[in-house]
Design a protein around this motif. Structure first.
Motif, PDB file in Angstrom:
ATOM      1  N   GLY A  16       0.667  -9.792 -20.020  1.00 50.01           N
ATOM      2  CA  GLY A  16       0.220  -9.494 -18.662  1.00 50.01           C
ATOM      3  C   GLY A  16      -0.738 -10.573 -18.200  1.00 50.01           C
ATOM      4  N   TRP A  17      -0.853 -10.732 -16.878  1.00 47.70           N
ATOM      5  CA  TRP A  17      -1.650 -11.874 -16.423  1.00 47.70           C
ATOM      6  C   TRP A  17      -3.132 -11.674 -16.670  1.00 47.70           C
ATOM      7  N   PHE A  18      -3.576 -10.422 -16.929  1.00 46.83           N
ATOM      8  CA  PHE A  18      -5.003 -10.277 -17.252  1.00 46.83           C
ATOM      9  C   PHE A  18      -5.256 -10.009 -18.732  1.00 46.83           C
TER      10      PHE A  18
ATOM     11  N   VAL B 237      -9.000 -13.299  -6.304  1.00 47.57           N
ATOM     12  CA  VAL B 237      -8.085 -12.910  -5.229  1.00 47.57           C
ATOM     13  C   VAL B 237      -8.615 -13.386  -3.874  1.00 47.57           C
ATOM     14  N   TYR B 238      -9.922 -13.482  -3.729  1.00 47.12           N
ATOM     15  CA  TYR B 238     -10.437 -14.048  -2.480  1.00 47.12           C
ATOM     16  C   TYR B 238     -10.300 -15.550  -2.472  1.00 47.12           C
ATOM     17  N   ILE B 239     -10.367 -16.150  -3.651  1.00 43.96           N
ATOM     18  CA  ILE B 239     -10.107 -17.583  -3.743  1.00 43.96           C
ATOM     19  C   ILE B 239      -8.698 -17.864  -3.228  1.00 43.96           C
TER      20      ILE B 239
ATOM     21  N   PHE C  80      -8.041   8.466  -5.845  1.00 46.16           N
ATOM     22  CA  PHE C  80      -6.693   8.028  -5.505  1.00 46.16           C
ATOM     23  C   PHE C  80      -6.247   6.921  -6.453  1.00 46.16           C
ATOM     24  N   ASP C  81      -7.160   5.996  -6.741  1.00 45.94           N
ATOM     25  CA  ASP C  81      -6.807   4.919  -7.661  1.00 45.94           C
ATOM     26  C   ASP C  81      -6.469   5.464  -9.040  1.00 45.94           C
ATOM     27  N   GLN C  82      -7.197   6.509  -9.448  1.00 45.75           N
ATOM     28  CA  GLN C  82      -6.918   7.048 -10.773  1.00 45.75           C
ATOM     29  C   GLN C  82      -5.529   7.674 -10.841  1.00 45.75           C
TER      30      GLN C  82
ATOM     31  N   VAL D 134      -2.899   6.115  -8.799  1.00 49.89           N
ATOM     32  CA  VAL D 134      -1.891   5.070  -8.591  1.00 49.89           C
ATOM     33  C   VAL D 134      -2.171   3.761  -9.324  1.00 49.89           C
ATOM     34  N   THR D 135      -3.321   3.645 -10.004  1.00 52.33           N
ATOM     35  CA  THR D 135      -3.548   2.373 -10.681  1.00 52.33           C
ATOM     36  C   THR D 135      -2.476   2.161 -11.742  1.00 52.33           C
ATOM     37  N   ASP D 136      -2.118   0.894 -11.923  1.00 49.63           N
ATOM     38  CA  ASP D 136      -1.061   0.551 -12.874  1.00 49.63           C
ATOM     39  C   ASP D 136       0.278   1.190 -12.546  1.00 49.63           C
TER      40      ASP D 136
ATOM     41  N   ALA E  73       2.638  -3.072  -4.919  1.00 51.45           N
ATOM     42  CA  ALA E  73       2.833  -3.216  -3.474  1.00 51.45           C
ATOM     43  C   ALA E  73       1.569  -3.778  -2.830  1.00 51.45           C
ATOM     44  N   HIS E  74       0.416  -3.191  -3.166  1.00 52.20           N
ATOM     45  CA  HIS E  74      -0.842  -3.684  -2.583  1.00 52.20           C
ATOM     46  C   HIS E  74      -0.965  -5.186  -2.752  1.00 52.20           C
ATOM     47  N   PHE E  75      -0.825  -5.641  -3.974  1.00 54.27           N
ATOM     48  CA  PHE E  75      -1.178  -7.050  -4.128  1.00 54.27           C
ATOM     49  C   PHE E  75      -0.092  -7.998  -3.661  1.00 54.27           C
TER      50      PHE E  75
ATOM     51  N   PRO F 148       5.311   3.586 -13.375  1.00 56.57           N
ATOM     52  CA  PRO F 148       4.278   2.658 -13.815  1.00 56.57           C
ATOM     53  C   PRO F 148       4.761   1.222 -13.645  1.00 56.57           C
ATOM     54  N   ARG F 149       3.805   0.291 -13.559  1.00 54.52           N
ATOM     55  CA  ARG F 149       4.187  -1.113 -13.519  1.00 54.52           C
ATOM     56  C   ARG F 149       4.437  -1.617 -14.929  1.00 54.52           C
ATOM     57  N   ARG F 150       4.971  -2.813 -15.039  1.00 54.91           N
ATOM     58  CA  ARG F 150       5.165  -3.490 -16.326  1.00 54.91           C
ATOM     59  C   ARG F 150       6.057  -2.716 -17.284  1.00 54.91           C
TER      60      ARG F 150
HETATM   61  C1  HEA Z   1      -5.227 -12.103  -1.715  1.00 54.97           C
HETATM   62  C2  HEA Z   1      -5.491 -11.251  -2.568  1.00 54.97           C
HETATM   63  C3  HEA Z   1      -6.166  -9.927  -2.377  1.00 54.97           C
HETATM   64  C4  HEA Z   1      -6.942  -9.449  -1.352  1.00 54.97           C
HETATM   65  C5  HEA Z   1      -7.362 -10.147  -0.099  1.00 54.97           C
HETATM   66  C6  HEA Z   1      -7.315  -8.110  -1.718  1.00 54.97           C
HETATM   67  C7  HEA Z   1      -8.112  -7.304  -0.936  1.00 54.97           C
HETATM   68  C8  HEA Z   1      -8.621  -6.081  -1.340  1.00 54.97           C
HETATM   69  N1  HEA Z   1      -8.328  -5.427  -2.513  1.00 54.97           N
HETATM   70 FE1  HEA Z   1      -7.009  -6.042  -3.917  1.00 54.97          FE
HETATM   71  N2  HEA Z   1      -5.949  -6.789  -5.459  1.00 54.97           N
HETATM   72  C9  HEA Z   1      -5.316  -7.998  -5.503  1.00 54.97           C
HETATM   73  C10 HEA Z   1      -5.332  -8.978  -4.531  1.00 54.97           C
HETATM   74  C11 HEA Z   1      -6.058  -8.863  -3.345  1.00 54.97           C
HETATM   75  N3  HEA Z   1      -6.753  -7.779  -2.924  1.00 54.97           N
HETATM   76  C12 HEA Z   1      -4.607  -8.149  -6.725  1.00 54.97           C
HETATM   77  C13 HEA Z   1      -3.786  -9.367  -7.161  1.00 54.97           C
HETATM   78  C14 HEA Z   1      -4.811  -6.971  -7.435  1.00 54.97           C
HETATM   79  C15 HEA Z   1      -4.205  -6.520  -8.755  1.00 54.97           C
HETATM   80  C16 HEA Z   1      -4.512  -7.225  -9.965  1.00 54.97           C
HETATM   81  C17 HEA Z   1      -3.698  -6.630 -11.048  1.00 54.97           C
HETATM   82  O1  HEA Z   1      -3.997  -5.508 -11.472  1.00 54.97           O
HETATM   83  O2  HEA Z   1      -2.705  -7.284 -11.473  1.00 54.97           O
HETATM   84  C18 HEA Z   1      -5.683  -6.156  -6.617  1.00 54.97           C
HETATM   85  C19 HEA Z   1      -6.151  -4.908  -7.016  1.00 54.97           C
HETATM   86  C20 HEA Z   1      -7.087  -4.199  -6.319  1.00 54.97           C
HETATM   87  C21 HEA Z   1      -7.772  -3.068  -6.850  1.00 54.97           C
HETATM   88  C22 HEA Z   1      -7.626  -2.502  -8.258  1.00 54.97           C
HETATM   89  C23 HEA Z   1      -6.744  -1.366  -8.290  1.00 54.97           C
HETATM   90  C24 HEA Z   1      -6.341  -0.992  -9.655  1.00 54.97           C
HETATM   91  O3  HEA Z   1      -6.249  -1.826 -10.552  1.00 54.97           O
HETATM   92  O4  HEA Z   1      -6.100   0.181  -9.812  1.00 54.97           O
HETATM   93  C25 HEA Z   1      -8.614  -2.596  -5.870  1.00 54.97           C
HETATM   94  C26 HEA Z   1      -9.513  -1.418  -5.994  1.00 54.97           C
HETATM   95  O5  HEA Z   1     -10.447  -1.252  -5.325  1.00 54.97           O
HETATM   96  C27 HEA Z   1      -8.445  -3.485  -4.735  1.00 54.97           C
HETATM   97  C28 HEA Z   1      -9.138  -3.359  -3.533  1.00 54.97           C
HETATM   98  C29 HEA Z   1      -9.082  -4.302  -2.527  1.00 54.97           C
HETATM   99  C30 HEA Z   1      -9.888  -4.200  -1.325  1.00 54.97           C
HETATM  100  C31 HEA Z   1     -10.830  -3.095  -0.952  1.00 54.97           C
HETATM  101  C32 HEA Z   1      -9.593  -5.320  -0.588  1.00 54.97           C
HETATM  102  C33 HEA Z   1     -10.206  -5.678   0.735  1.00 54.97           C
HETATM  103  O6  HEA Z   1     -10.663  -6.995   0.719  1.00 54.97           O
HETATM  104  C34 HEA Z   1      -9.269  -5.494   1.880  1.00 54.97           C
HETATM  105  C35 HEA Z   1      -9.959  -5.643   3.195  1.00 54.97           C
HETATM  106  C36 HEA Z   1      -9.039  -5.638   4.384  1.00 54.97           C
HETATM  107  C37 HEA Z   1      -8.793  -4.590   5.191  1.00 54.97           C
HETATM  108  C38 HEA Z   1      -9.384  -3.275   4.927  1.00 54.97           C
HETATM  109  C39 HEA Z   1      -7.855  -4.716   6.331  1.00 54.97           C
HETATM  110  C40 HEA Z   1      -8.464  -5.157   7.631  1.00 54.97           C
HETATM  111  C41 HEA Z   1      -9.667  -4.396   8.041  1.00 54.97           C
HETATM  112  C42 HEA Z   1      -9.771  -3.701   9.196  1.00 54.97           C
HETATM  113  C43 HEA Z   1      -8.652  -3.684  10.153  1.00 54.97           C
HETATM  114  C44 HEA Z   1     -11.074  -3.046   9.494  1.00 54.97           C
HETATM  115  C45 HEA Z   1     -11.114  -1.571   9.462  1.00 54.97           C
HETATM  116  C46 HEA Z   1     -10.824  -1.002   8.122  1.00 54.97           C
HETATM  117  C47 HEA Z   1     -11.211   0.215   7.712  1.00 54.97           C
HETATM  118  C48 HEA Z   1     -12.146   1.110   8.430  1.00 54.97           C
HETATM  119  C49 HEA Z   1     -10.679   0.727   6.413  1.00 54.97           C
HETATM  120  N4  HEA Z   1      -7.514  -4.438  -5.039  1.00 54.97           N
END
Ligand code: HEA
Ligand code: HEA
Ligand code: CUA
Ligand SMILES: [Cu+2]
Lengths: 212, 347, 552
Positions: C144-146, C262-264, C381-383, C385-387, C393-395, C455-457
């Motif tokens: 897995g990637w992590f 992920v923000y990078i 909710f995460d507990q 749908v995580t994994d 779909a999210h990522f 589940p994933r993977r």
């Molecule tokens: C580009 C990459 C990217 C970005 C930008 C984000 C953005 C966000 N991610 Fe995501 N995330 C990933 C990539 C990314 N993620 C990846 C790769 C994983 C999985 C890793 C793995 O397990 O393999 C992951 C997993 C992940 C998890 C772990 C889940 C788990 O393992 O069970 C969580 C949990 O909190 C999370 C939360 C968030 C949140 C809160 C944001 C926030 O930054 C989002 C903010 C944006 C918005 C909310 C939309 C616009 C906002 C509005 C329109 C304003 C009004 C909004 C409200 C009032 C709600 N992300």
């Protein structure tokens, strides 16, 4: 403003005020890029050491031989003083450079290198001693975290020594006579950083054994 | 601008709209397929219901923001597309009041959601009123589950029996790597971490059979590390407990007798990995087989437990579940038949 | 254009140098533009590898109980897919654009340290190849990637795959850190006169944010990879529970890197959107100070949320609650960006070029992905749908629907600057629609799959109601995506040779890169236009209404 004119600027526009940077913006823009690079590099490195230190702390008190059982705090303290002093001597070398006092620069640079080497020798002695007593990287969590943390720090000291030695050689070759202070101040930043890391590592690894 | 060729743009826009509608239809379809069986939204206990209730609230706000954002976007696309007007539009640079608004409103929403989140977390983690719970210890193995009932003296595998209406305090331990216990209808999942003992409360208000799976990647056969939880009525549960407490049944048929012989012999070598209470009590490498005949699946869900499938498993477990930790023992068909008869008799 | 070399090279008499051979001129270059293009080419190469891996994943999952791939191979493929896409596709794609356009947009003639820059590029290429060499050994990493410990430790992972997973990305990330340092110094010290930090283009601003995140997020990854290597090769015990080590520590260290990561992967993408939405709306960005300030907020906040990836680990309600709150708070500054983009369009005169279509697609899809992000930050909710595939779909919505769509928007926008020719708009529109539809077909149903329990993977799955149909549908979507990728590749190839000649400024844009030729000469600018506002070229083109008169 010949450039502006050739780009077809109106008279009025060419006379419009140019924004001038202020505060931190201006200060940064004036800084030597090499020093800036080193500054950010150091701050990046500090997160590397932070990870190792947090890891060390996490396993403090885990099973196996402990820091307080096997470390010779006074002895390492002595070697540490050499390292701490080397920051001061490097400062003196830099002062010599600023003043154009070549002899002072060379002298203190050599002393700095010598002090750094003493520290590394001390670390080598300490490792040898510990390994003799059966404390190794695989013998338990103390060994694992201790050797990793101090080992990576030692590696940094060695890299610093190599850099300073090159600079010293160049000094003797007469390279910094024309007031090019950048290489030494940049390397100096790194050396002071490695030193500062040891302040933290020494406190966490050695001094902690005294309070518990 | 180079893209002002108007007629062409127009035709393409209609094309795009049709494509969008088709796409939306296609996307709606899987939603209906999924609705047939949706364990998470079929909660079986108060703890699981707390998650679903919270989910609806979150879904409401998320949908609201979604509709506003996408709606504004579509409004902008339709209303402000370039219609050939000459020159540039009015240059505006921002609006402080708007900025404050769209900073403040999400903050309020999120604080509200956070409060509900914390409330739900506390419901989920709360011990049962009166503290009365059945203790079960789960041990995750690559790639099967062991269940121990310390108060009842029972050891079993892959299928967890619980009494309906009673809270189970499930303690999670791992024999090797990280696994994760997840049965959506019963609520949250929890990692099974080596060196760290976790626990959760699990309950089903009514009798039923609930599917789950290992939800943390744990190596080759992570896919076939499925879970079955069987909630029995209290009477059925008592009966099951009595049956499980008994030692392994004595072989009744000649085949079964031969099977037991092979099981204990060095040819089969089964006893070096498996326990059959009262017959071979040593090993814990593979699942306890004392009552394997009473289980409904083989190999953590990879096969249903029938005689044919048992024979398939014993003939070559590596073909059924490649990479699992039970080797191919190269048994002859006769040995397989005998062993199958024996194991299936262990009810 | 005069193609003289500047600086030291220009002083020496030109003998016959390796530079006279075209290939070597590229390989030996220290020019930020050529380096940028090589980043892009390398990244596309690895993207295709990661894409073929994705295709294999989808083919295997098209039906329940499938046996196209063995479990061992499947596990290697999904690990390599994730690792490749993250470290070798999206990051270097962004690095390519950052390298090419940051110096141009600030009116500089190169990066601050050109040779360091070339070194970073080669570290990326070498790291990427090293990781992929593992396929030749027959044991690619399957963790897995992590790479959660202790699955990565000796008794469970005896092959060298894990070592490749450590060393390949480690080499590449040293390059990444060096580039980030270079970018920071370049932006801080090499801006054209007049371009104060409050006037830099938002792409530059967000690249600065990305670089700062990189230099603080990557060292912990390097440290933990070093520890893992020590565990595996020298018998250390960091993550080995049998000797008292802690698998959970790995997770903290990894995600302290992993979440900022992920923000990078999205910051420069946001920067691109912030550049080209205004240009194609013919209006300046709405609320520049707020978009810029929200970036700062995101950079800081993103270092406080890492353990939201660990809600199932059993950290306790207090820690879970803290990280949930931090994750929620990141939605606010991100929302600020989204609203400002939309309000940049409102009141404008929108040009639906392919580039703009991708930018609009980006907003639409990113909002979806961001909102599911907020959903998974809701601990209970995460507990559930995580994994699961909900998370997949999210990522993919944020990474593909977000980063990658923005990168494609940027590609259509800047291709003319890099090559002198426009990408074909007709092919571009086909590319856009097949991408958008294929993407949603592939990834939207994953939300449902996750909620109904997949589940994933998992290399395969039982034939439960709905699972087979939904998975098959997703695989069909991936075939459409494959077509879209092929269209794009054809468009690149075709337009490079036959595309419409672009001229210096095909989009009538406002930032400095459009004030030089396409492609720019080695020294970038003959002269840099004066910078008095955030849109120097607008000021030049509209002397009657320059931005600086509005105090912008
Ligand atoms: C580009 C990459 C990217 C970005 C930008 C984000 C953005 C966000 N991610 Fe995501 N995330 C990933 C990539 C990314 N993620 C990846 C790769 C994983 C999985 C890793 C793995 O397990 O393999 C992951 C997993 C992940 C998890 C772990 C889940 C788990 O393992 O069970 C969580 C949990 O909190 C999370 C939360 C968030 C949140 C809160 C944001 C926030 O930054 C989002 C903010 C944006 C918005 C909310 C939309 C616009 C906002 C509005 C329109 C304003 C009004 C909004 C409200 C009032 C709600 N992300
Ligand atoms: C930016 C990052 C990124 C991108 C762009 C993608 C793109 C895709 N991903 Fe990726 N994915 C991840 C990042 C990404 N993914 C990560 C981080 C994981 C987690 C890994 C883990 O769990 O460890 C993951 C996991 C993941 C899974 C889950 C696997 C599992 O859990 O078992 C799936 C399943 O469907 C999937 C599918 C896809 C698909 C279909 C695409 C498609 O969009 C791909 C489209 C591209 C193509 C279809 C290529 C086209 C190919 C050609 C045209 C061939 C040309 C050939 C030559 C010239 C040689 N991905
Ligand atoms: Cu056990 Cu996955
Ligand atoms: Cu995260």
């Amino acid at each position: 403003m010949s450039g502006a004119a050739s780009a077809g600027l109106s008279e009025q526009q060419a006379r419009a005020p140019m924004p001038v940077p202020s505060g931190a913006d201006a200060a940064l823009a004036r800084t030597d890029p090499h020093k800036l690079l080193m500054g950010f590099f150091i701050s990046s490195e500090s997160f590397f050491f932070l990870s190792l230190i947090v890891t060390y702390i996490t396993f403090h008190g885990a099973t196996g031989p402990q820091a307080k059982d096997v470390l010779d705090v006074p002895l390492t303290g002595l070697f540490s003083i050499a390292l701490f002093a080397s920051s001061g001597t490097l400062y003196l070398a830099e002062r010599g450079m600023h003043r154009g006092n070549r002899a002072q620069l060379r002298l203190w640079l050599l002393v700095t290198i010598a002090l750094g080497a003493i520290f590394i020798a001390g670390q080598a002695y300490e490792y040898h001693h510990l390994i003799d007593e059966g404390v190794t990287i695989s013998s338990g969590l103390f060994g694992t975290t201790f050797f990793t943390l101090t080992g990576f720090h030692g590696l940094h000291v060695i890299i610093g020594l190599v850099a300073l030695s090159i600079l010293a050689a160049l000094t003797f070759a007469g390279d910094f006579d024309e007031g090019n202070e950048m290489p030494l101040t940049t390397a100096g930043l790194y050396w002071h950083f490695v030193d500062a890391v040891w302040v933290v590592v020494f406190s966490v690894v050695y001094l902690w054994t005294l309070v518990s | 601008m180079r893209v002002g060729r108007k007629g062409l743009m127009h035709r393409r826009r209609r094309w795009g709209a049709i494509a969008l509608i088709v796409a939306a239809g296609l996307l709606a379809w899987p939603a209906t397929v999924g609705a047939e069986a949706n364990p998470m939204f079929d909660p079986q206990s108060g703890r699981a219901r707390a998650v679903v209730d919270l989910t609806w609230v979150v879904l409401f706000f998320v949908a609201l923001v979604f509709i506003i954002a996408e709606g504004l976007l579509i409004f902008a696309l339709v209303r402000y597309r370039h219609r050939g007007e000459a020159g540039e539009p009015r240059q505006t640079f921002g609006n402080r009041r708007l900025e404050i608004t769209w900073t403040a409103i999400p903050i309020v929403i999120l604080i509200f959601v956070f409060i509900l989140t914390v409330r739900a977390m506390r419901v989920i983690a709360a011990p049962p009123a009166g503290g009365d719970a059945l203790n079960v210890t789960l041990i995750g193995h690559q790639w099967w589950w062991e269940y121990r009932y310390p108060d009842l003296g029972i050891v079993t595998a892959n299928e967890l029996h619980i009494p309906a209406g009673k809270t189970v305090h499930l303690q999670l331990e791992s024999a090797d790597v990280i696994h994760d216990f997840w049965v959506p209808q019963l609520g949250r999942k929890m990692d099974v971490v080596p060196g760290k003992i976790n626990s959760i409360y699990v309950q089903s208000d009514n009798p039923g059979v609930f599917d789950g799976a290992c939800a943390e990647y744990c190596g080759t056969q992570h896919a076939w590390m499925r879970i079955k939880v069987i909630a029995d009525s209290p009477a059925d549960f008592d009966q099951w407990v009595q049956a499980q407490k008994a030692t392994g049944a004595q072989p009744a048929s000649p085949d079964a007798l031969a099977g037991r012989g092979i099981f204990l012999s060095s040819a089969g070598n089964c006893a070096s990995c498996h326990t059959i209470n009262g017959t071979a009590n040593l090993a814990n490498v593979g699942p306890d087989l004392t009552h394997v005949g009473s289980r409904t699946t083989i190999g953590a869900g990879v096969l249903t437990n029938t005689s044919d499938n048992m024979a398939r498993w014993l003939t070559n477990p590596q073909q059924v579940k490649p990479g699992n930790l039970m080797p191919d023992l190269r048994l002859t068909p006769d040995e397989v038949r005998a062993l199958t008869a024996y194991l299936e008799s262990l009810k | 254009m005069t193609v003289e070399l500047t600086g030291q090279e220009g002083l020496r008499p030109r003998a016959r140098t390796p530079g006279d051979v075209l290939l070597l001129r590229w390989l030996a270059t220290v020019d930020h533009k050529q380096i940028g293009i090589m980043y892009l080419m390398g990244a596309v190469f690895f993207f295709l590898i990661g894409g073929v891996e994705a295709l294999l994943i989808r083919i295997q999952l098209a039906q329940p109980n499938a046996t196209v791939l063995s479990p061992e191979v499947y596990n290697q493929i999904f690990t390599m897919h994730g690792t490749t896409m993250i470290f070798l596709a999206v990051m270097p794609l962004l690095a390519g654009f950052v390298n090419y356009f940051v110096p141009l947009m600030i009116g500089a003639n190169d990066m601050a340290f050109p040779r360091l820059n070339a070194f970073s590029l080669w570290l990326f290429i070498f790291g990427g190849l090293l990781l992929n060499f593992s396929f030749l050994t027959g044991h690619a990493p399957d963790i897995g990637w992590f790479a959660y410990a202790p699955l990565t430790e000796q008794p469970y992972a005896l092959s060298n795959g894990v070592n490749y997973w450590i060393l390949g990305p480690l080499v590449a990330s040293v390059g990444t850190i060096l580039t980030a340092l270079n970018v920071i110094v370049t932006i801080l010290t090499m801006r054209a006169p007049g371009m104060t930090l409050t006037k830099v283009p938002l792409f530059v601003w967000m690249s600065l944010g990305q670089a700062i995140l990189i230099i603080y997020a990557f060292p912990p990854l390097t440290a933990s990879q070093a520890m893992l290597l020590l565990d595996r090769e020298l018998g250390a015990h960091f993550f080995d529970p049998a000797a008292g080590g802690s698998p959970v520590l790995w997770q903290h260290l990894f995600w302290f890197f992993g979440h900022p990561e992920v923000y990078i992967m999205i910051l420069p993408a946001w920067g691109m959107i912030s550049e080209l939405i205004p240009v194609f709306s013919r209006k300046p960005i709405f609320g520049y100070p707020f978009v810029a300030a929200s970036t700062v907020a995101i950079v800081f906040l993103s270092m406080t949320v890492w353990a939201h990836h660990m809600f199932a680990v059993g950290m306790g309600d207090l820690a879970d609650g803290f990280f949930a709150a931090a994750s929620f708070s990141i939605a606010v500054p991100t929302g600020v960006k989204v609203w400002n983009w939309i309000f940049t369009m409102i009141g404008g005169r929108l040009r639906f070029t392919t580039s703009m279509l991708f930018a609009i697609g980006f907003i639409a899809m990113f909002v979806m992905g961001g909102l599911t992000g907020v959903m998974v930050a809701v601990v209970p909710f995460d507990q559930q749908v995580t994994d699961t595939y909900f998370l997949v779909a999210h990522f993919h919505y944020v990474l593909f629907g977000g980063s990658l769509l923005a990168i494609l928007a940027g590609a259509y926008y800047w291709f003319p600057k890099m090559t002198g020719r426009l990408l074909d708009e007709r092919l571009g529109k086909w590319h856009f629609w097949t991408t958008l539809i294929g993407f949603n077909m592939t990834f939207f149903p994953m939300h449902i799959l996750g909620i109904i329990g997949m589940p994933r993977r998992v290399y395969t799955y039982p034939n439960l109601p709905g699972w087979g149909e939904i998975n098959l549908f997703e695989t069909l979507g991936t075939f459409l995506l494959t077509i879209s990728v092929l269209i794009f590749l054809w468009n690149l190839w075709h337009s490079l040779r036959n595309g419409e000649v672009a001229g210096d400024d095909p989009w009538d844009a406002w930032t400095l890169e459009w004030a030089t030729t396409s492609p720019p000469p080695p020294h970038n600018f003959d002269h840099v236009p004066p910078v008095r506002s955030r849109r120097p070229l607008w000021d030049l083109k509209h002397p009657e209404d320059p931005d600086w008169r509005h105090g912008e």
